[in-house]
Design a protein around this motif. Structure first.
Motif, mmCIF file in Angstrom:
data_model
loop_
_atom_site.group_PDB
_atom_site.id
_atom_site.type_symbol
_atom_site.label_atom_id
_atom_site.label_comp_id
_atom_site.label_asym_id
_atom_site.label_seq_id
_atom_site.Cartn_x
_atom_site.Cartn_y
_atom_site.Cartn_z
ATOM 1 N N TYR A 152 0.740 6.825 10.446
ATOM 2 C CA TYR A 152 0.519 5.428 10.062
ATOM 3 C C TYR A 152 0.963 4.481 11.177
ATOM 4 O O TYR A 152 0.260 3.542 11.525
ATOM 5 N N VAL B 41 4.642 -0.902 8.581
ATOM 6 C CA VAL B 41 4.816 0.442 8.029
ATOM 7 C C VAL B 41 6.307 0.613 7.798
ATOM 8 O O VAL B 41 7.102 0.583 8.740
ATOM 9 N N VAL C 24 0.875 -1.181 0.000
ATOM 10 C CA VAL C 24 0.000 0.000 0.000
ATOM 11 C C VAL C 24 0.907 1.225 0.000
ATOM 12 O O VAL C 24 1.538 1.547 1.003
ATOM 13 N N MET D 275 -6.816 5.072 3.324
ATOM 14 C CA MET D 275 -5.762 4.090 3.079
ATOM 15 C C MET D 275 -5.459 3.277 4.338
ATOM 16 O O MET D 275 -5.201 2.075 4.254
ATOM 17 N N ALA E 246 -5.946 -0.663 4.484
ATOM 18 C CA ALA E 246 -4.880 -1.580 4.912
ATOM 19 C C ALA E 246 -5.405 -2.541 5.969
ATOM 20 O O ALA E 246 -5.110 -3.752 5.923
ATOM 21 N N THR F 268 1.470 5.218 -0.222
ATOM 22 C CA THR F 268 0.746 6.469 0.001
ATOM 23 C C THR F 268 1.557 7.630 -0.560
ATOM 24 O O THR F 268 2.771 7.520 -0.757
ATOM 25 N N VAL G 17 2.557 -1.042 4.391
ATOM 26 C CA VAL G 17 2.166 0.341 4.111
ATOM 27 C C VAL G 17 3.458 1.113 3.926
ATOM 28 O O VAL G 17 4.302 1.162 4.823
#
Length: 169
Positions: free
Chosen positions: A118, A130, A44, A89, A93, A46, A107
Motif C-alpha cells: 500500500y 496509509v 478504507v 482497494m 482509494a 483492508t 487506508v
C-alpha cells in the motif's frame, strides 16, 4: 472466571466481542487519546492477510490452509481473489481521493497485513494516508464513511453510526 471463584456471577456480563464495547458512549472517552486524523475522512479498511501477510509469507499461509484440509485449487483461488481485491482497494482509494479532494483518505490495512504494498503504490498520492498504528475503534468513530470488504469493521461502523460501503468486483 466465575467457576474459579474470581468473580461472582452477578459481576460478570457477557457482551460479545470485547472491542465492540468501545462503541458504547460510556467507553468512548477511553479512545479519545488515540484520535489523530481529522474527523470526517474516508476510511478504507483492508483485510487481506492470507495473500499479503505481515508475519509470514503467502506461501506459508497457503500451506497452512491446505493442511487444514482445503483443496489446493480453493486456496489458490482465495489468494488470487485477495490479490485482485488489494489492487481494487488501492484503485478505489485513488478514485476516492480524486473524487473527494476535500477529504483525506486513510487506508488502514489489517494489523496482520503487510503495509509495504500500500505504501509503495500510494506513495505519490498526497491526500492518502496509509496507517494502521491506532485502534480501529477510534478510526471508525472519526470517519465519515468506512469502505471495507469482508471485514467485521462493517459491523463496527454500524455500531458507531458510520455508513459503510462494501465494494464488490
Amino acid at each position: 472466571v466465575v467457576t474459579h471463584v474470581f468473580l461472582t456471577a452477578d459481576q460478570v456480563y457477557v457482551t460479545g466481542c470485547p472491542r465492540f464495547d468501545f462503541y458504547h458512549p460510556d467507553w468512548q472517552p477511553i479512545l479519545s487519546s488515540a484520535d489523530h486524523h481529522p474527523r470526517g475522512y474516508i476510511l478504507v479498511n483492508t483485510n487481506f492477510s492470507l495473500s499479503n501477510p505481515r508475519f509470514s509469507t503467502a506461501d506459508r499461509n497457503a500451506q497452512e490452509v491446505r493442511e487444514l484440509g482445503f483443496s489446493p485449487a480453493s486456496v489458490e483461488s482465495w489468494i488470487t481473489t485477495e490479490r485482485e481485491a488489494i489492487q481494487g482497494m488501492i484503485s478505489l482509494a485513488c478514485d476516492l481521493a480524486r473524487d473527494f479532494p476535500d477529504r483525506a483518505v486513510v487506508v488502514r490495512p489489517h494489523p496482520f497485513e503487510d503495509t509495504r504494498r500500500y505504501r509503495h503504490e500510494l506513495r505519490d498520492a498526497r491526500s492518502i494516508i496509509v496507517d494502521n498504528s491506532r485502534p480501529v475503534q477510534s478510526e471508525i468513530r472519526r470517519a465519515a464513511v468506512v469502505v471495507q470488504r469482508s471485514c467485521s469493521t462493517a459491523l463496527e461502523a454500524g455500531l458507531a453510526g458510520v455508513p459503510t460501503i462494501s465494494p464488490q468486483w
